[in-house]
Design an enzyme around this catalytic site. Structure first.
Site, PDB file in Angstrom:
ATOM      1  N   GLY A   1       0.837  -1.260   0.064  1.00 36.02           N
ATOM      2  CA  GLY A   1       0.022   0.076   0.049  1.00 36.02           C
ATOM      3  C   GLY A   1       1.082   1.245   0.087  1.00 36.02           C
ATOM      4  O   GLY A   1       1.996   1.132  -0.260  1.00 36.02           O
TER       5      GLY A   1
ATOM      6  N   GLY B   1       2.018   2.339   5.402  1.00 36.30           N
ATOM      7  CA  GLY B   1       2.968   1.675   5.632  1.00 36.30           C
ATOM      8  C   GLY B   1       3.794   1.849   7.094  1.00 36.30           C
ATOM      9  O   GLY B   1       3.857   1.113   7.992  1.00 36.30           O
TER      10      GLY B   1
ATOM     11  N   GLU C   1       5.594  -3.483   1.090  1.00 36.80           N
ATOM     12  CA  GLU C   1       5.850  -3.119  -0.166  1.00 36.80           C
ATOM     13  C   GLU C   1       5.057  -1.737  -0.353  1.00 36.80           C
ATOM     14  O   GLU C   1       3.803  -1.866  -0.486  1.00 36.80           O
ATOM     15  CB  GLU C   1       5.500  -4.006  -1.226  1.00 36.80           C
ATOM     16  CG  GLU C   1       6.492  -5.335  -1.483  1.00 36.80           C
ATOM     17  CD  GLU C   1       7.853  -5.048  -1.478  1.00 36.80           C
ATOM     18  OE1 GLU C   1       8.260  -4.047  -1.999  1.00 36.80           O
ATOM     19  OE2 GLU C   1       8.612  -5.901  -1.138  1.00 36.80           O
TER      20      GLU C   1
ATOM     21  N   CYS D   1       3.010   0.618  -8.780  1.00 38.31           N
ATOM     22  CA  CYS D   1       3.701   1.041  -8.070  1.00 38.31           C
ATOM     23  C   CYS D   1       4.958   1.423  -8.565  1.00 38.31           C
ATOM     24  O   CYS D   1       5.836   2.249  -8.170  1.00 38.31           O
ATOM     25  CB  CYS D   1       3.914   0.291  -6.774  1.00 38.31           C
ATOM     26  SG  CYS D   1       4.295  -1.445  -7.369  1.00 38.31           S
TER      27      CYS D   1
HETATM   28  P1  NDP Z   1      -3.412   2.255   1.109  1.00 40.63           P
HETATM   29  O1  NDP Z   1      -2.024   2.235   1.842  1.00 40.63           O
HETATM   30  O2  NDP Z   1      -4.451   3.413   1.292  1.00 40.63           O
HETATM   31  O3  NDP Z   1      -4.093   0.840   1.259  1.00 40.63           O
HETATM   32  C1  NDP Z   1      -3.496  -0.314   1.292  1.00 40.63           C
HETATM   33  C2  NDP Z   1      -4.392  -1.350   2.276  1.00 40.63           C
HETATM   34  O4  NDP Z   1      -4.230  -1.009   3.598  1.00 40.63           O
HETATM   35  C3  NDP Z   1      -5.770  -1.310   1.989  1.00 40.63           C
HETATM   36  O5  NDP Z   1      -6.258  -2.602   2.026  1.00 40.63           O
HETATM   37  C4  NDP Z   1      -6.483  -0.694   3.112  1.00 40.63           C
HETATM   38  O6  NDP Z   1      -7.516  -0.763   3.536  1.00 40.63           O
HETATM   39  C5  NDP Z   1      -5.424  -1.138   4.353  1.00 40.63           C
HETATM   40  N1  NDP Z   1      -5.252   0.031   5.316  1.00 40.63           N
HETATM   41  C6  NDP Z   1      -5.656   1.346   5.344  1.00 40.63           C
HETATM   42  N2  NDP Z   1      -5.256   1.739   6.507  1.00 40.63           N
HETATM   43  C7  NDP Z   1      -4.863   0.941   7.473  1.00 40.63           C
HETATM   44  C8  NDP Z   1      -4.364   0.691   8.662  1.00 40.63           C
HETATM   45  N3  NDP Z   1      -4.357   1.764   9.524  1.00 40.63           N
HETATM   46  N4  NDP Z   1      -4.023  -0.523   9.043  1.00 40.63           N
HETATM   47  C9  NDP Z   1      -4.084  -1.746   8.146  1.00 40.63           C
HETATM   48  N5  NDP Z   1      -4.518  -1.736   7.062  1.00 40.63           N
HETATM   49  C10 NDP Z   1      -4.834  -0.303   6.495  1.00 40.63           C
HETATM   50  O7  NDP Z   1      -3.054   2.351  -0.456  1.00 40.63           O
HETATM   51  P2  NDP Z   1      -3.853   2.170  -1.781  1.00 40.63           P
HETATM   52  O8  NDP Z   1      -5.073   1.133  -1.892  1.00 40.63           O
HETATM   53  O9  NDP Z   1      -4.312   3.632  -1.902  1.00 40.63           O
HETATM   54  O10 NDP Z   1      -2.912   1.833  -3.036  1.00 40.63           O
HETATM   55  C11 NDP Z   1      -2.056   2.538  -3.430  1.00 40.63           C
HETATM   56  C12 NDP Z   1      -0.613   2.469  -2.799  1.00 40.63           C
HETATM   57  O11 NDP Z   1      -0.209   1.150  -2.931  1.00 40.63           O
HETATM   58  C13 NDP Z   1       0.424   3.366  -3.729  1.00 40.63           C
HETATM   59  O12 NDP Z   1       1.206   4.368  -3.013  1.00 40.63           O
HETATM   60  C14 NDP Z   1       1.171   2.305  -4.167  1.00 40.63           C
HETATM   61  O13 NDP Z   1       2.436   2.941  -4.622  1.00 40.63           O
HETATM   62  C15 NDP Z   1       1.229   1.247  -3.392  1.00 40.63           C
HETATM   63  N6  NDP Z   1       1.663   0.164  -4.133  1.00 40.63           N
HETATM   64  C16 NDP Z   1       2.864  -0.609  -3.780  1.00 40.63           C
HETATM   65  C17 NDP Z   1       3.307  -1.828  -4.437  1.00 40.63           C
HETATM   66  C18 NDP Z   1       4.867  -2.091  -4.056  1.00 40.63           C
HETATM   67  O14 NDP Z   1       4.970  -3.387  -4.422  1.00 40.63           O
HETATM   68  N7  NDP Z   1       5.680  -1.422  -3.639  1.00 40.63           N
HETATM   69  C19 NDP Z   1       2.405  -2.326  -5.443  1.00 40.63           C
HETATM   70  C20 NDP Z   1       1.321  -1.621  -5.374  1.00 40.63           C
HETATM   71  C21 NDP Z   1       0.885  -0.816  -4.716  1.00 40.63           C
HETATM   72  P3  NDP Z   1      -8.940  -0.019   2.792  1.00 40.63           P
HETATM   73  O15 NDP Z   1      -8.498   0.956   1.729  1.00 40.63           O
HETATM   74  O16 NDP Z   1      -9.796  -0.957   2.527  1.00 40.63           O
HETATM   75  O17 NDP Z   1      -9.486   0.922   4.057  1.00 40.63           O
END
Ligand code: NDP
Length: 478
Positions: free
Chosen positions: A222, A227, A244, A278
């Protein structure tokens, strides 16, 4: 699509439900899903805890066969899953089917990991002793995934976790849970025992905290900000982490590059899949001799795409995946212009045949490395060009950013390519290839703050999904 949570081998409703919208057509509801309650997340974690030892002891061949069958069924259903994914996330249908095939390949790869050798036998410093180094499952794995790869990302995490004898609780992004529901159906169908795989859906923070507290390991993909939050939480319980995170990937284009190829890889990296990878290219660092020709060609390519409904056959770039990201993208372009960037192409909302989140791919030029547009992840179809003198300045600019996920160089010089490859601080470096476009048999990931902990996919999965045990055996006393 109607989706329930899958806990301890049962499909269960939550206390509430939520809907997902089609980003190609905001008038269309794609799915209605049960929102998991906190008590249910605890149940899922407890079920995973109970089921894990049995799964670790499950016959190896049977475990491998099950994972291979999951891959087979993903391929068999790739059109259905791909269509749902295209409707819910907005990838074009070929991209969505391709992602489903990739998910299948990850299961096939991990199926073989079940039966690969998992130990080493050493001679000992002490007479009559031997040393055995073995790998054991890490235990209960919490997997939390983002919205941009709704089937591939959960699949490569779940496949690797299960291959090494772990149980899993998966929480997909609330924007796109449909593909994860279809994956759960397949895991049930092939006979993965109750509790070994669990699916919970709903808002990340509430479910995430319980998952992190009660898991042995967290595999999270995410944004970097999220993170940091999950890493802090995991520190309390010392839960093992693999994160990641975001990227701000730079492609360097040198004067000696093949211009056609440079434009092809730059435009692919920046705009294909609506820039929602990403590893997508957000920074284009271009030496002065080729700069003007490169910018002119890139602006033409940006304007040439057919942007539209993800299920239309002629669409090359689908919509932005959700309203929040759409608004952030348009604001990002405005902010960049505010700090002095010029817009050479796109960057605006487009009308389509439906009420969708369509955006023209943006090319920002005459930007400076230190500006926000070159330091903050946009995660949309937006690329900024920085003009530099030479390779030295290009290397400096490419590394002059917190994010360190992927990078690339377009050049015909082996010497320049090798210099850049060594000097780049990114976790992945591409030579004459887009910064995006990864393979499943090799490590994936970046240096902090783009990543934290062992890399994903390929041989590095063993590092995260197992714990090492070193045993000293005194044969003399046996
Ligand atoms: P987010 O960080 O917003 O969310 C990722 C996941 O984390 C979702 O399932 C979300 O749930 C959950 N989440 C949110 N807050 C919390 C918390 N406090 N505790 C635990 N889980 C939580 O990312 P996005 O979904 O907006 O994805 C985009 C991001 O992901 C970009 O920054 C991108 O670069 C990164 N990414 C990185 C990759 C890599 O391999 N390095 C690959 C793909 C994407 P919910 O949204 O359902 O509330």
């Amino acid at each position: 699509m109607k989706g329930q949570n899958y806990i301890d081998g049962r499909w269960v409703d939550g206390a509430a439900s939520f809907e997902t919208m089609n980003p190609s057509d905001l008038d269309e509801v794609v799915g209605t899903y049960s929102k998991v309650g906190e008590e249910q997340v605890r149940e899922a974690m407890a079920a995973a805890r109970r089921a894990q030892p049995g799964w670790a002891a499950f016959n190896m061949q049977a475990r491998a066969d099950m994972l291979r069958k999951v891959g087979d069924l993903l391929i068999e259903r790739s059109r259905d899953i791909g269509t749902l994914l295209a409707r819910e996330e907005g990838k074009t249908l070929p991209e969505a089917i391709g992602e489903t095939i990739r998910a299948a390949q990850c299961f096939h790869y991990s199926a073989a990991d079940v039966v690969r050798a998992q130990g080493e036998w050493y001679n000992s410093m002490r007479d009559g002793f031997n040393v055995l180094v073995t790998r054991e499952p890490v235990g209960v794995v919490a997997a939390i995934t983002p919205w941009n790869f709704p089937i591939a990302l959960p699949s490569w995490k779940v496949a690797a976790a299960l291959a090494y004898g772990n149980s899993v609780v998966l929480k997909p992004s609330s924007y796109v849970p449909g593909a994860a529901v279809m994956l759960a159906q397949i895991l049930e169908e092939v006979g993965v025992p109750a509790g070994v795989f669990n699916l919970v859906m709903g808002e990340g923070r509430a479910a995430g905290n319980i998952m992190i507290d009660e898991a042995d390991a967290l595999t999270f993909t995410g944004g970097t900000a999220t993170g940091r939050v999950v890493l802090n939480r995991a520190a309390e319980t010392m839960t093992k982490c693999q994160l990641e995170l975001g990227g701000k990937n730079a492609l360097v284009v040198l004067d000696d590059a093949d211009l056609d190829l440079a434009v092809e890889i730059a435009s692919n990296g920046a705009w294909i899949q609506t820039g929602q990878r990403c590893t997508g290219t957000e920074r284009l660092i271009v030496t002065k001799g080729i700069h003007d020709a490169f910018v002119e060609r890139m602006a033409k390519v940006a304007g040439s795409y057919k942007i539209g409904h993800a299920l239309d056959a002629d669409t090359q770039i689908g919509p932005v995946a959700n309203v929040q990201q759409f608004n952030e993208n348009l604001q990002f372009v405005k902010d960049a212009q505010g700090e002095g960037a010029e817009l050479a192409a796109g960057g605006v909302a487009l009308e389509g045949r439906t009420r969708g989140l369509f955006m023209a791919p943006a090319l920002l030029v005459n930007t400076k490395t230190e500006w926000r547009c070159n330091q903050h992840e946009s995660f949309g179809p937006i690329a900024s060009v920085v003009k530099v003198e030479d390779l030295d300045e290009a290397i400096h600019a490419a590394n002059d950013c917190d994010y360190k996920l992927s990078s690339g160089i377009a050049t015909t010089s082996l010497k320049n390519a090798e210099r850049f490859r060594k000097a780049s601080q990114a976790g992945m470096v591409m030579v004459n290839a887009p910064t995006a476009g990864l393979e499943y048999h090799v490590p994936l990931g970046g240096r902090s703050p783009s990543g934290y902990g062992p890399r994903e996919t390929g041989a590095s999965t063993a590092e995260f999904f197992t714990e090492t045990k070193t045993s000293y055996i005194n044969h003399g006393a046996l």
